[in-house]
Scaffold this motif. Structure first.
Motif, PDB file in Angstrom:
ATOM      1  N   HIS A  53       9.729  -0.869   2.734  1.00 34.66           N
ATOM      2  CA  HIS A  53       9.032  -1.580   1.661  1.00 34.66           C
ATOM      3  C   HIS A  53       7.533  -1.303   1.690  1.00 34.66           C
ATOM      4  N   ILE A  54       6.884  -1.643   0.606  1.00 38.41           N
ATOM      5  CA  ILE A  54       5.433  -1.534   0.506  1.00 38.41           C
ATOM      6  C   ILE A  54       4.829  -2.801   1.104  1.00 38.41           C
ATOM      7  N   ALA A  55       4.051  -2.643   2.157  1.00 39.63           N
ATOM      8  CA  ALA A  55       3.493  -3.805   2.862  1.00 39.63           C
ATOM      9  C   ALA A  55       2.166  -4.256   2.274  1.00 39.63           C
ATOM     10  N   TRP A  67      -4.750  -2.511   8.832  1.00 37.45           N
ATOM     11  CA  TRP A  67      -3.550  -1.722   9.119  1.00 37.45           C
ATOM     12  C   TRP A  67      -3.861  -0.490   9.967  1.00 37.45           C
ATOM     13  N   ALA A  68      -2.905  -0.142  10.815  1.00 39.16           N
ATOM     14  CA  ALA A  68      -2.995   1.061  11.638  1.00 39.16           C
ATOM     15  C   ALA A  68      -1.760   1.916  11.374  1.00 39.16           C
ATOM     16  N   PRO A  69      -1.813   2.798  10.381  1.00 43.03           N
ATOM     17  CA  PRO A  69      -0.624   3.592  10.031  1.00 43.03           C
ATOM     18  C   PRO A  69      -0.385   4.726  11.017  1.00 43.03           C
ATOM     19  N   ALA A  70       0.884   5.020  11.241  1.00 40.63           N
ATOM     20  CA  ALA A  70       1.242   6.134  12.117  1.00 40.63           C
ATOM     21  C   ALA A  70       0.954   7.471  11.451  1.00 40.63           C
ATOM     22  N   ARG A  71       1.006   7.486  10.122  1.00 39.58           N
ATOM     23  CA  ARG A  71       0.750   8.724   9.391  1.00 39.58           C
ATOM     24  C   ARG A  71      -0.034   8.399   8.130  1.00 39.58           C
ATOM     25  N   LYS A 426       7.538  -4.480  -2.888  1.00 33.93           N
ATOM     26  CA  LYS A 426       8.508  -3.638  -3.593  1.00 33.93           C
ATOM     27  C   LYS A 426       9.090  -2.587  -2.642  1.00 33.93           C
ATOM     28  N   ALA A 427      10.188  -1.997  -3.061  1.00 33.14           N
ATOM     29  CA  ALA A 427      10.814  -0.937  -2.279  1.00 33.14           C
ATOM     30  C   ALA A 427       9.867   0.253  -2.157  1.00 33.14           C
ATOM     31  N   ALA A 428       9.879   0.868  -1.001  1.00 33.74           N
ATOM     32  CA  ALA A 428       9.043   2.044  -0.771  1.00 33.74           C
ATOM     33  C   ALA A 428       9.761   3.291  -1.283  1.00 33.74           C
ATOM     34  N   ASP A 429      10.000   3.314  -2.594  1.00 36.85           N
ATOM     35  CA  ASP A 429      10.500   4.481  -3.320  1.00 36.85           C
ATOM     36  C   ASP A 429       9.368   4.908  -4.245  1.00 36.85           C
TER      37      ASP A 429
END
Length: 480
Positions: A53-55, A67-71, A426-429
């Motif tokens: 999902h979209i955070a 946030w600390a994203p992995a990518r 929302k869905a992460a699509d």
């Protein structure tokens, strides 16, 4: 004094500026988010994906603090839209074509399509199995929603059906599809189905809250199907038929055996009336009936006389047995004389002219291709972009066309709470584009990356999907 400094340091670490950042899987930075619902652009956004999902969505400065994203991928100069939906696809051709059909699944993803609606072919059990395998992650492909086997009459021309000849049969069919197969909607077609049973099936499904689509029998009016509770009208021909002033008389004459199908179609072709059509379409809108025009497939067949598809590059992605199923339409089109060809062109133009009228009346238009076996050169994946191009050519705005492929599907399934927007929760699509689809709908073809169920597929990964499918087809061709 040392204790005082330690206490002060603890306060600093506990403040928001020093709080630990939340882990995330992916950040798309500095991108222009397309708000499809309102047809607007929101520049300079960073989108955080966590799981499926979209955070979070916000300015880069705000996101960076939390946030600390992995990518992280750079979205500067690019545009982010919700995943595309193709709401009318088919799988079929018999058991010998199962593997070739399965090989079509990555083609949808490579073209930015993260959800497809299977409108029934002759491999319903196999497709339902794929639906489950995709959902549990053991098969790669777009999220698959399916009608399973369609409801038909006794001994229909179409295979992969539940045959019904009575109301009891209809009741049993709906129970089987809904309770055992847990289909996402029910498809009803008209090859041999009694028109009264068609209406009965619609009514029973509607009463149980089950969505329906189908092919409306010539002996009925479209209004009868709408009143009975049909949820979506597939193919523009039926929407056109609803705009024919003497449609009821034509249906009655056909039902009574006074005219054949050819004569009924001739009378329909010349009987369209704008005022009648607009009244019918406003009724569609009032009753929440959506329309899936499937224009691209019709256009391809209509112009087979002048457009040579034999060298289409996309054929290298379609298995040899599936390509063979194209032949019957090609051969039938080739038999037409000059008058027949002209009539075919004129018929398509009449159908396409209905599109802006539907939009004007407030009908929700769904993007769906009719791609799959039998439907010549209407390619899974690419076909959706061709459909959207046609939508704009025939009178929709790019905003309306984009909505038909991102929001109409979720709206029809009652899933707008989860799909159809780039927003928190929302869905992460998602599809990352190199160009602005609100300016030019062909920008949906400029795919830089796809995010599906939270996983990123960059351009190299998408190209690898195409290459793998092309290699499979080449191997099949070598042994065919």
């Amino acid at each position: 004094m040392r204790a005082l400094f330690t206490f002060a340091g603890a306060l600093l670490l506990a403040s928001p500026a020093y709080a630990a950042k939340s882990a995330a899987d992916l950040a798309i930075r500095a991108v222009t988010v397309i708000d499809v619902e309102h047809g607007t652009r929101i520049a300079g956004q960073t989108v955080i994906v966590q799981g499926d999902h979209i955070a979070a969505v916000g300015t880069d400065a705000a996101i960076a603090k939390a946030w600390a994203p992995a990518r992280t991928i750079d979205g500067k100069g690019r545009y982010l839209i919700p995943g595309l939906w193709d709401m009318h696809v088919h799988f079929g051709g018999g058991p010998d074509l199962i593997e070739e059909n399965k090989a079509l699944l990555p083609l949808y993803v490579a073209n930015g399509i993260t959800t497809i609606r299977d409108c029934s072919g002759d491999l319903p059990e196999q497709v339902l199995a794929w639906r489950g395998e995709i959902a549990n992650g053991t098969l790669f492909g777009p999220r698959l929603l399916s009608s399973g086997a369609k409801i038909e009459g006794i001994k229909p021309i179409w295979k992969g059906t539940v045959e019904v000849g009575s109301k009891a049969d209809v009741d049993a069919a709906i129970t089987r599809l809904h309770d055992r197969d847990k289909v996402d909607f029910i498809k009803i077609t008209d090859s041999t189905l009694d028109p009264k049973l068609f209406l009965y099936a619609l009514g029973q499904a509607h009463a149980q809250g089950i969505r329906t689509s189908g092919h409306i029998p010539m002996a009925l009016t479209v209004e009868q199907a709408v009143d009975a509770g049909i949820s979506s009208i597939e193919h523009m021909d039926y929407a056109f038929k609803a705009g024919v002033k003497d449609e009821a008389a034509i249906a009655a004459d056909f039902a009574a055996g006074k005219i054949d199908r050819a004569e009924a179609n001739r009378r329909l072709d010349v009987g369209f009336d704008r005022a009648t059509a607009m009244a019918a379409y406003r009724n569609f809108a009032a009753k929440g009936v959506f329309v899936t025009p499937t224009l691209n497939g019709s256009r391809i067949i209509s112009w087979l006389d002048s457009e040579d598809h034999s060298k289409d590059e996309y054929l290298s992605l379609i298995g040899p047995k599936l390509r063979k199923t194209y032949d019957w339409r090609i051969e039938r089109a080739a038999q037409a004389d000059a008058a027949g060809i002209a009539a075919r062109h004129a018929h398509f133009d009449r159908m396409a002219a209905v599109l802006p009228m539907l939009a004007e009346a407030g009908v929700t238009i769904i993007a769906g291709t009719d791609a799959g076996f039998l439907n010549s050169f209407n390619y899974p994946g690419q076909g959706l972009h061709d459909e959207l191009t046609l939508f704009v050519k025939e009178g929709l705005t790019p905003e309306q066309a984009l909505s038909s492929a991102t929001r109409a599907g979720p709206a029809w399934f009652g899933q707008l709470d989860r799909y159809g927007a780039v927003a928190q929760g929302k869905a992460a699509d998602l599809v990352l584009l190199d160009a602005d689809p609100l300016k030019d709908i062909d920008a949906t073809r400029t795919i830089r990356a796809v995010v599906m169920r939270g996983k990123l597929y960059d351009r190299a990964a998408l190209d690898a999907m195409l290459a793998e499918t092309r290699a499979k087809v080449a191997a099949w061709d070598s042994t065919h």
